[in-house]
Write an enzyme that holds these catalytic residues in place. Structure first.
Site, PDB file in Angstrom:
ATOM      1  N   GLY A 173       3.019  24.108  56.281  1.00  0.00           N
ATOM      2  CA  GLY A 173       4.397  24.460  55.462  1.00  0.00           C
ATOM      3  C   GLY A 173       4.436  25.874  55.179  1.00  0.00           C
ATOM      4  N   SER A 174       4.939  26.572  54.171  1.00  0.00           N
ATOM      5  CA  SER A 174       5.327  27.730  53.931  1.00  0.00           C
ATOM      6  C   SER A 174       3.808  28.616  53.727  1.00  0.00           C
ATOM      7  CB  SER A 174       6.074  27.951  52.779  1.00  0.00           C
ATOM      8  OG  SER A 174       5.537  27.684  51.770  1.00  0.00           O
TER       9      SER A 174
ATOM     10  N   THR B 242       3.077  28.554  49.999  1.00  0.00           N
ATOM     11  CA  THR B 242       2.504  27.577  49.549  1.00  0.00           C
ATOM     12  C   THR B 242       0.998  27.309  50.008  1.00  0.00           C
ATOM     13  OG1 THR B 242       4.597  26.507  49.292  1.00  0.00           O
ATOM     14  CG2 THR B 242       2.598  24.915  49.406  1.00  0.00           C
ATOM     15  N   GLY B 243       0.873  27.829  51.463  1.00  0.00           N
ATOM     16  CA  GLY B 243      -0.450  27.617  51.961  1.00  0.00           C
ATOM     17  C   GLY B 243      -1.536  28.678  51.289  1.00  0.00           C
TER      18      GLY B 243
ATOM     19  N   GLU C 220      -1.525  25.463  59.052  1.00  0.00           N
ATOM     20  CA  GLU C 220      -0.491  25.858  59.873  1.00  0.00           C
ATOM     21  C   GLU C 220       0.934  26.309  59.256  1.00  0.00           C
ATOM     22  OE1 GLU C 220       2.574  26.276  61.710  1.00  0.00           O
ATOM     23  OE2 GLU C 220       2.873  24.238  62.115  1.00  0.00           O
TER      24      GLU C 220
END
Length: 468
Positions: A221-222, A225-226, A243
């Site tokens: 994801g983004s 958010t990671g 990723e």
């Protein structure tokens, strides 16, 4: 209209609350998904935790057979899964759309099932024997995005269970339906509790990354958010594979033929309507062929049909959701306002659609927002350069480092440039062509760890060294 259950411990979970899932092509309701809360999450984690001792102890060959059975089951439901996927994600059924994605999920499952995890003998002499064993971690938490929901779920789930772990998978609330159905099918062949699903809001992802009984989080994801996943995982020192976003650069050398490379450039940038982490998102072209490349790309773009994913002639679908549509639209507006020349496409003034035309913008402004930020949609900035060192420096001048590409008839020259690019994968005369036997992952802000191949499989294990 679709309605699927969460599967926990091999059976449908009793969840009365639900939320709507929309078809981005029509904005009509595609189906309903269960709206679980943290109480249901606890049940899912408990089921995975209880299933782990037995699943991790079975013969490795037997786990291979289970994964092959999953591939067979998915193949039997290829058309069904693709239809659900188009209903919620919007991508076309044909071409590189939903049938392609389900086919990729099957291929990845088959390849991962075939991988071996032998004991590695580090030493065997008169002083003793040293062996390195690979042991499963435990419960793996999988959090997947909305752009390639089935393929990415398979990338998370299959290596995890192949190596002896159990899984709790939370798909994006924007595209949960196809993943729910796929996990339902997996539960037809797997022992209870090995793969569990949980759907609901973002609070579930936060609870998963902080959960004491989840040993690893795999998140796609983004970047923002990671970072949150990484932060909330710190207290329990979880293993992580992240990723995250990319702003992949392509560099076109002056010996390239603009007409020949135009299709490859186009699909490298606009695969899945540009909604791909490793899509080509910035294109640097030598000034001697710059105008010809711009023209060739614009001409090729004019032949591509954008439309409803269920229409037979559609090659690209809509942007999946309003938030992403607005982001792409604003970046295109900002680029034009700051001097970018619109070659074809947007921006769009109609707020009642999620269809966005293929957009190409010629710009020489290094601070153009469309150059600096990841658009994750059907808009590509094309930037001229005169000195290859400047092009490489510009390509690397970004906090991300997922993928990149070099375009040239001189493969050795292209490879030399590829080695200087700061990214996890570099393609020559193509872009984004991932495959199951090649490790894939980013550097810098594009993530931690790799997926695919033997390295991706082993990322789901802990090392135990035995001295005898």
């Amino acid at each position: 209209m679709y309605r699927f259950d969460n599967y926990i411990n091999g059976i449908p979970a009793d969840i009365s609350a639900s939320f709507q899932v929309f078809n981005p092509s029509t904005t009509e309701i595609a189906g309903h998904a269960p709206k679980a809360d943290t109480t249901i999450l606890e049940q899912a984690v408990a089921a995975a935790h209880a299933a782990f001792p037995v699943w991790s102890a079975i013969e490795d060959q037997q786990r291979q057979q289970y994964c092959q059975a999953i591939a067979t089951k998915l193949e039997e439901h290829h058309q069904e899964l693709a239809t659900i996927l188009t209903s919620e994600q919007g991508k076309p059924m044909q071409g590189t759309g939903s049938m392609f994605e389900v086919g990729g999920a099957i291929a990845w499952t088959q390849y991962t099932a075939s991988l071996e995890m032998p004991v590695e003998v580090l030493q065997d002499d008169e002083t003793g024997k040293v062996e390195m064993h690979r042991k499963p971690i435990g419960v793996i938490g999988s959090i997947t995005p909305w752009n390639w929901p089935l393929m990415i779920a398979v990338w998370h789930i299959i290596p995890a269970i192949r190596s002896g772990n159990t899984v709790v998978c939370k798909p994006s609330p924007l595209t949960p339906l196809s993943t729910l159905r796929m996990i339902e099918l997996m539960n037809e062949v797997l022992p209870a509790g090995v793969v569990n699903s949980i759907t609901g809001g973002d609070e579930l992802g936060a609870a998963m990354s902080a959960h004491e009984q989840i040993g690893k989080i795999v998140f796609t994801g983004s970047i923002e958010t990671g970072k949150k996943v990484m932060s909330s995982s710190a207290e329990t020192l979880k293993r992580l594979t992240l990723e995250l976003g990319g702003n992949d650069a392509g560099i076109v050398l002056p010996d390239s033929d603009p007409t020949e490379i135009a299709p490859g450039l186009f699909w490298g940038a606009f695969l899945n309507n540009g909604q791909t982490c490793a899509a080509l998102k910035r294109l640097y072209v030598h000034e001697s062929i710059y105008s010809k490349v711009c023209t060739a790309l614009a001409e090729f773009a004019s032949t591509v049909t954008v439309g409803d994913g269920f229409h037979q002639d559609s090659e690209l679908g809509p942007i999946q959701n309003r938030m992403q549509f607005n982001k792409v639209n604003q970046l295109v507006k900002d680029s034009v306002n700051q001097g970018g020349k619109l070659l074809t496409g947007g921006p769009v003034s109609d707020n009642n659609t999620l269809f966005f035309p293929v957009t190409l913008i010629a710009t020489s402004n290094p601070n153009d927002p469309l150059v600096r930020e990841e658009q994750f949609g059907p808009a590509l900035p094309i930037i001229p350069y005169s000195d290859i060192n400047d092009a490489i420096a510009a390509a690397n001048d970004n906090p991300t480092g997922l993928g990149g590409s070099v375009w040239s008839t001189d493969i050795n020259a292209a490879k030399n440039i590829a080695f200087r690019m700061e990214c996890g994968s570099v393609w020559i005369n193509k872009h984004g062509a991932i495959q199951p036997n090649a490790p894939f992952g980013g550097i810098k802000s594009s993530g931690i760890g790799v997926e695919f191949g033997k390295e991706g499989l082993l990322a789901n294990t802990n090392i135990q060294v035995v001295f005898s």
